[in-house]
Enzyme design. Sequence first.
Site: not given
Length: 477
Positions: A39-41
């Site tokens: 997961l990022n932003d």
Amino acid sequence: MMTKEDYLKEYDQHQKMRENVREDKYRLKYHLMPPTGFLNDPNGLCQKDGVYHIYFQYTPFDCGWGTKLWGHYTTRDMIHFCEEEPFLYPDTIMDRDGVYSGSAFIKDNIIHYFYTGNVKLCDRDDYDYIQEGREQNTIHFTSKDGYEISKKELILSNNDYPADMSKHVRDPKIFEKDGYYYMALGARSRDDQGCVLLYRSVDLQHFEYYNRLMLPDYGYMWECPDLFELDGQLFLMTCPQGLKQQGHNFANVYQTGYFPVDYDFINNTYTLGDFKELDRGFDIYAPQSFLDEKGRRIQYGWMGLPDTDYDNQPTIEHDWQHALTMPKVLTYRHHQIYQQPLEEMKQLRESKIQSNCHHIQQTDTICYEMKIEFTKNQDFNLEIRQDVHLTYQDALLTLSLGESGRGRTSRSVDIQEISDITIFSDTSSLEIFINDGQEVFTTRLYSSSFHQRVQFLTDNEGQVTFYPLKSYDITKK
Ligand code: FRU
């Protein structure tokens, strides 16, 4: 290209990954993390008809940097969540190498989404993918409910960006002011000047170039811009890359912070105030905010960073990496942004235990909220976990981690006075609020034992309130 059908086919084969995640002791109890993978932003944050939609950059089958989808959680109360099917797929020629970051904007009961379609050209083998070889398409679509979407429409592409821009222009976010919609896009110029491009529209469909926000030689790229007002003051939150460390400031590989902006929209001129770092910890990037139906400006961040020199993270063995921060409410006080835990987090409290600094009464739990209110400004050395210390000396506040930091060592901030500290501890994260959110430290950490005590190693005066916290309730659709 990964279509929804491909994804659903593969997803069944990934039950094993889900089990592996479930068995991880470092899995977070009250933070949103990827069901599997990376997961990022946070993306497209909004609330529609009572339902909060929390989308995020997501590679479900890969714990590293892969082709992005938008993952999706929903909630009505910020305590009970539903893991929805991924929302957006890289399934057109405009976004085949990733549906990159973007945002949501609600107008007349319709959610308008804007995001970046990432395309890496492969007709030559000498592209650097910065100056050449990449399309960064700004794409728009709508939804009535946050689930079903209209056709994706290309609204801006490389040729629409100023000629002196590199091929890094992305992460659209909308700001409405006096009947106009301004779109902020993070950008890198050909000569490595970071900036935010502003486009303007009257109908959320046709956007004209308006201006660029920048300071000379202030990093080479500004990612994930967010323009918003708090109490009438305009702010630009963004993530500059390429700032050199200055004393205790800018200690992370990339920065996250904000400028107060004085914008004269009649004459289209502006001044940027001083940049302030949003968070003084090790794991913060790409925050995004939105106004909820109660009128609160809520922000989530990525509790992680790209390109760090931290050691390999142990969660990777368990098929996941990274998480979102807690949701925080932003307010404007004393000439700066204050961050506070969302009121709803109080519903996670299981009990209340009060004591003083000399003998902190607590239960044997690693998931807790703890508030310390000092009776006077005083130096201290607080042991949060065995190899985790928060020390305050000569008006310098320092968070230091030992082995459990996996390469995260110490971060500091100058602060003249400390009246209170609130710590949110989850299995593998800490979020520490100083002076009611004047400063925040966010970090991941991987303690070998969860049998930990919090104690002052110095003689301090003050009141301590400790709340063991329950887990989020997350169901899968
Ligand atoms: C920031 C970022 C964005 C981009 C996205 C891709 O972390 O690099 O600029 O849109 O992540 O996942």
